[in-house]
Write a protein that holds these residues in place. Sequence first.
Motif, short mmCIF file in Angstrom:
data_model
loop_
_atom_site.label_atom_id
_atom_site.label_comp_id
_atom_site.label_asym_id
_atom_site.label_seq_id
_atom_site.Cartn_x
_atom_site.Cartn_y
_atom_site.Cartn_z
N THR A 1 0.84 -1.20 -0.09
CA THR A 1 0.16 -0.13 -0.02
C THR A 1 0.89 1.26 0.14
O THR A 1 2.12 1.29 0.24
CB THR A 1 -0.87 0.00 1.33
OG1 THR A 1 -0.24 0.23 2.33
CG2 THR A 1 -1.57 -1.35 1.39
N ASP A 2 0.37 2.27 -0.27
CA ASP A 2 0.83 3.76 0.04
C ASP A 2 0.97 3.96 1.65
O ASP A 2 0.35 3.19 2.39
CB ASP A 2 0.39 4.82 -0.78
CG ASP A 2 -1.20 5.09 -0.64
OD1 ASP A 2 -1.62 4.82 0.76
OD2 ASP A 2 -1.75 5.50 -1.44
N ALA A 3 1.37 5.08 2.09
CA ALA A 3 1.45 5.30 3.13
C ALA A 3 0.55 6.33 4.22
O ALA A 3 0.60 6.96 5.00
CB ALA A 3 2.70 5.90 3.58
N ARG A 4 -0.89 6.35 3.49
CA ARG A 4 -1.57 7.31 3.71
C ARG A 4 -2.56 6.73 4.97
O ARG A 4 -3.02 7.72 5.78
CB ARG A 4 -2.83 7.40 2.54
CG ARG A 4 -2.08 8.50 1.62
CD ARG A 4 -3.11 9.01 0.43
NE ARG A 4 -3.45 7.95 -0.12
CZ ARG A 4 -4.32 7.66 -1.18
NH1 ARG A 4 -4.98 8.94 -1.48
NH2 ARG A 4 -4.48 6.73 -1.91
N ALA A 5 -2.54 5.57 5.37
CA ALA A 5 -3.39 5.05 6.55
C ALA A 5 -2.51 4.71 7.69
O ALA A 5 -1.30 4.77 7.63
CB ALA A 5 -4.28 4.17 6.18
N SER A 6 -2.89 4.20 8.70
CA SER A 6 -2.23 3.70 9.59
C SER A 6 -1.39 2.50 9.17
O SER A 6 -1.92 1.64 8.43
CB SER A 6 -2.99 3.34 10.89
OG SER A 6 -3.59 2.28 10.83
N ASP A 7 -0.34 2.09 9.85
CA ASP A 7 0.39 0.93 9.53
C ASP A 7 -0.54 -0.27 9.80
O ASP A 7 -0.51 -1.17 9.05
CB ASP A 7 1.73 0.86 10.54
CG ASP A 7 2.37 -0.34 10.21
OD1 ASP A 7 3.14 -0.43 9.09
OD2 ASP A 7 2.60 -1.32 11.09
N ALA A 8 -1.23 -0.47 10.86
CA ALA A 8 -2.06 -1.71 11.07
C ALA A 8 -3.20 -1.71 10.10
O ALA A 8 -3.29 -2.79 9.52
CB ALA A 8 -2.91 -1.30 12.39
N GLY B 1 1.20 -9.62 3.00
CA GLY B 1 0.78 -8.30 3.01
C GLY B 1 1.93 -7.52 3.93
O GLY B 1 2.26 -7.70 4.84
N TYR B 2 2.57 -6.56 3.27
CA TYR B 2 3.51 -5.69 3.46
C TYR B 2 3.05 -4.28 3.94
O TYR B 2 3.87 -3.57 4.45
CB TYR B 2 4.85 -5.69 2.67
CG TYR B 2 5.39 -7.07 2.52
CD1 TYR B 2 6.25 -7.37 3.60
CD2 TYR B 2 5.18 -7.80 1.28
CE1 TYR B 2 6.69 -8.81 3.40
CE2 TYR B 2 5.78 -9.04 1.23
CZ TYR B 2 6.38 -9.48 2.04
OH TYR B 2 6.89 -10.65 2.02
N GLY B 3 2.09 -3.98 3.68
CA GLY B 3 1.39 -2.58 3.86
C GLY B 3 2.29 -1.69 3.15
O GLY B 3 2.78 -1.68 1.97
N GLU B 4 2.63 -0.55 4.10
CA GLU B 4 3.61 0.47 3.34
C GLU B 4 5.20 0.31 3.70
O GLU B 4 5.91 1.12 3.40
CB GLU B 4 3.02 1.85 3.94
CG GLU B 4 3.38 1.89 5.50
CD GLU B 4 2.72 2.96 6.18
OE1 GLU B 4 3.28 3.79 6.92
OE2 GLU B 4 1.52 3.05 6.36
N ARG B 5 5.35 -0.98 4.08
CA ARG B 5 6.77 -0.97 4.69
C ARG B 5 7.99 -1.41 3.53
O ARG B 5 9.04 -1.30 3.87
CB ARG B 5 6.93 -2.40 5.54
CG ARG B 5 6.10 -2.24 6.93
CD ARG B 5 5.82 -3.20 7.80
NE ARG B 5 4.85 -3.00 8.89
CZ ARG B 5 4.83 -3.93 9.83
NH1 ARG B 5 5.47 -4.99 9.64
NH2 ARG B 5 4.10 -3.40 10.75
N MET B 6 7.47 -1.67 2.38
CA MET B 6 8.24 -1.79 1.11
C MET B 6 8.24 -1.01 -0.08
O MET B 6 7.73 -1.61 -1.14
CB MET B 6 8.54 -3.35 0.70
CG MET B 6 8.88 -4.23 2.02
SD MET B 6 8.53 -5.85 1.56
CE MET B 6 10.16 -5.99 0.39
#
Length: 125
Positions: free
Chosen positions: A61-68, A97-102
Amino acid sequence: MSPHVNRQGIPVCRRGNVCGVMNTDQFFATDKYNISRSGQERLRRFFSEASATAFVIAGHTDARASDAYNMRLSYNRANAVAKVAASTGARVVDVRGYGERMPRATNSTAAGMAENRRVEIICIR
């Protein structure tokens, strides 16, 4: 067969093994993980034509929401792609799922955020 992973559990693959990187905006509405019909058909074609023995699917994902939130959304999107893969008979060995981490690009521009919203399909040959 399982992919090699590093100490954090992230698949370690040569870049040549990434056989598909798809912008999630092509498949999902904002903040959703249900795949559009056209997106499902495109993925079915991809998995039917890919020459791999198995797949690892990773959502980002991009970084617009919370990490969780981003971790959950990226995993749900990767899992939705994995379900389409399984419907074609493709063997999915891992879903992550890596979220915004990569991130692949900066999250400070709209173009960069769009590039970060992706699903990577890693081919195991």
